[in-house]
Scaffold this motif. Structure first.
Motif, short mmCIF file in Angstrom:
data_model
loop_
_atom_site.label_atom_id
_atom_site.label_comp_id
_atom_site.label_asym_id
_atom_site.label_seq_id
_atom_site.Cartn_x
_atom_site.Cartn_y
_atom_site.Cartn_z
N ALA A 28 37.46 106.58 55.52
CA ALA A 28 36.84 106.61 56.43
C ALA A 28 35.39 106.49 55.87
O ALA A 28 34.68 107.37 54.87
CB ALA A 28 37.69 107.81 57.04
N GLY A 29 34.82 106.15 57.28
CA GLY A 29 33.23 106.04 56.84
C GLY A 29 32.74 104.52 55.95
O GLY A 29 31.74 104.22 56.17
N GLY A 30 33.71 104.35 55.69
CA GLY A 30 33.04 103.13 54.40
C GLY A 30 33.22 101.40 55.00
O GLY A 30 33.48 101.38 56.80
N SER A 31 33.01 100.45 54.44
CA SER A 31 33.05 99.39 55.00
C SER A 31 33.05 98.18 53.90
O SER A 31 33.61 98.54 52.85
CB SER A 31 31.46 99.01 55.16
N LEU A 32 34.11 97.17 54.63
CA LEU A 32 34.60 96.41 54.06
C LEU A 32 34.22 94.30 54.62
O LEU A 32 33.50 94.59 55.77
CB LEU A 32 36.49 96.15 54.35
N PHE A 37 32.03 97.21 64.50
CA PHE A 37 32.33 94.54 63.70
C PHE A 37 31.71 94.05 64.04
O PHE A 37 30.90 94.28 65.10
CB PHE A 37 33.70 95.20 63.98
N THR A 38 30.92 93.43 63.48
CA THR A 38 30.11 92.35 63.48
C THR A 38 31.22 91.07 62.56
O THR A 38 30.80 90.70 61.65
CB THR A 38 28.64 92.35 62.56
N ASN A 39 31.22 90.35 63.92
CA ASN A 39 31.00 88.68 63.60
C ASN A 39 30.43 87.65 63.17
O ASN A 39 29.63 87.66 64.14
CB ASN A 39 32.55 88.35 65.12
N SER A 40 30.70 86.69 62.61
CA SER A 40 29.63 85.81 62.00
C SER A 40 30.36 84.64 61.66
O SER A 40 31.44 84.50 61.11
CB SER A 40 29.17 86.28 61.23
N ARG A 41 29.41 83.72 61.36
CA ARG A 41 30.09 82.30 60.77
C ARG A 41 29.38 81.40 60.23
O ARG A 41 27.60 81.82 60.33
CB ARG A 41 30.83 81.67 61.42
N ASN A 98 28.99 77.21 59.39
CA ASN A 98 29.78 76.41 59.62
C ASN A 98 29.31 75.48 58.59
O ASN A 98 30.24 74.64 58.13
CB ASN A 98 28.63 76.03 60.98
N ALA A 99 28.25 75.88 57.58
CA ALA A 99 28.59 74.69 56.52
C ALA A 99 29.84 75.43 55.08
O ALA A 99 30.05 74.12 54.77
CB ALA A 99 26.60 75.19 55.91
N LYS A 100 29.90 76.20 55.33
CA LYS A 100 31.20 76.42 54.33
C LYS A 100 32.23 76.70 55.32
O LYS A 100 33.82 76.89 54.17
CB LYS A 100 30.27 78.04 53.76
N ASN A 101 32.37 76.57 56.18
CA ASN A 101 33.65 76.70 56.89
C ASN A 101 34.14 77.86 56.78
O ASN A 101 35.70 78.41 56.74
CB ASN A 101 34.24 75.52 56.48
N THR A 102 33.64 79.07 56.89
CA THR A 102 34.04 80.17 56.94
C THR A 102 33.70 81.21 58.30
O THR A 102 32.15 80.93 57.91
CB THR A 102 33.46 80.99 55.49
N VAL A 103 34.08 81.71 58.17
CA VAL A 103 33.83 83.29 59.06
C VAL A 103 33.87 84.15 58.04
O VAL A 103 34.89 84.25 57.92
CB VAL A 103 34.65 83.14 60.30
N TYR A 104 33.19 85.46 58.83
CA TYR A 104 33.66 86.92 58.42
C TYR A 104 33.48 87.49 59.27
O TYR A 104 33.12 87.88 60.10
CB TYR A 104 32.06 87.01 57.33
N LEU A 105 33.74 88.89 58.50
CA LEU A 105 34.52 90.24 59.74
C LEU A 105 33.59 91.12 58.77
O LEU A 105 34.68 92.01 58.15
CB LEU A 105 35.71 90.23 59.99
N GLN A 106 32.06 91.71 59.54
CA GLN A 106 32.29 92.60 58.25
C GLN A 106 32.41 93.84 59.42
O GLN A 106 32.37 93.77 60.02
CB GLN A 106 31.05 92.52 58.22
#
Length: 121
Positions: A14-18, A68-72, A74-82
């Motif tokens: 708890a309190g950590g990040s992924l 949480f932060t959502n990002s993308r 497009n050059a890598k066709n990848t989305v992230y969820l921090q």
């Protein structure tokens, strides 16, 4: 059809990040948005976050706003969820989805296999 592969789940205190990643292949240009949902066994799937493909407009569930932060990329066709400041109640299997919706899972027609996230107290 879009193929989606999630990665990055795991065990954290708890309190950590992924940071979760979702790599897309196939007809990626046909999707209006990429979403993240989560689901625990025996429970309904829950909306977490969405980002639109073209304009990068973000939507978040109230329970994760500010953490949480959502990002993308497009050059890598990848989305992230921090995911920061994780809580035990964030423990779930997290799914990436592609489709025409924003917050309703029924509007997404392509789904990844899911990646488990466990937050220990």
């Amino acid at each position: 059809q879009v193929q989606l592969v999630e990665s990055g789940g795991g065990l954290v205190q708890a309190g950590g990040s992924l940071r979760l990643s979702c790599a897309a292949s196939g007809r990626t240009g046909s999707s209006y948005a990429m979403g993240w949902f989560r689901q625990a066994p025996g429970k309904e799937r829950e909306f977490v976050a969405t980002i639109t493909t073209n304009w990068g407009i973000r939507y978040y569930a109230e329970s994760v706003k500010g953490r949480f932060t959502n990002s993308r990329d497009n050059a890598k066709n990848t989305v992230y969820l921090q995911m920061n400041n994780l809580r035990p109640e964030d423990t779930d299997v997290y799914y990436c989805a592609a489709g025409e919706g924003l917050v309703s899972d029924s509007d997404f027609d392509s789904w990844g296999q899911g990646t488990p996230v466990t937050v220990s107290s």
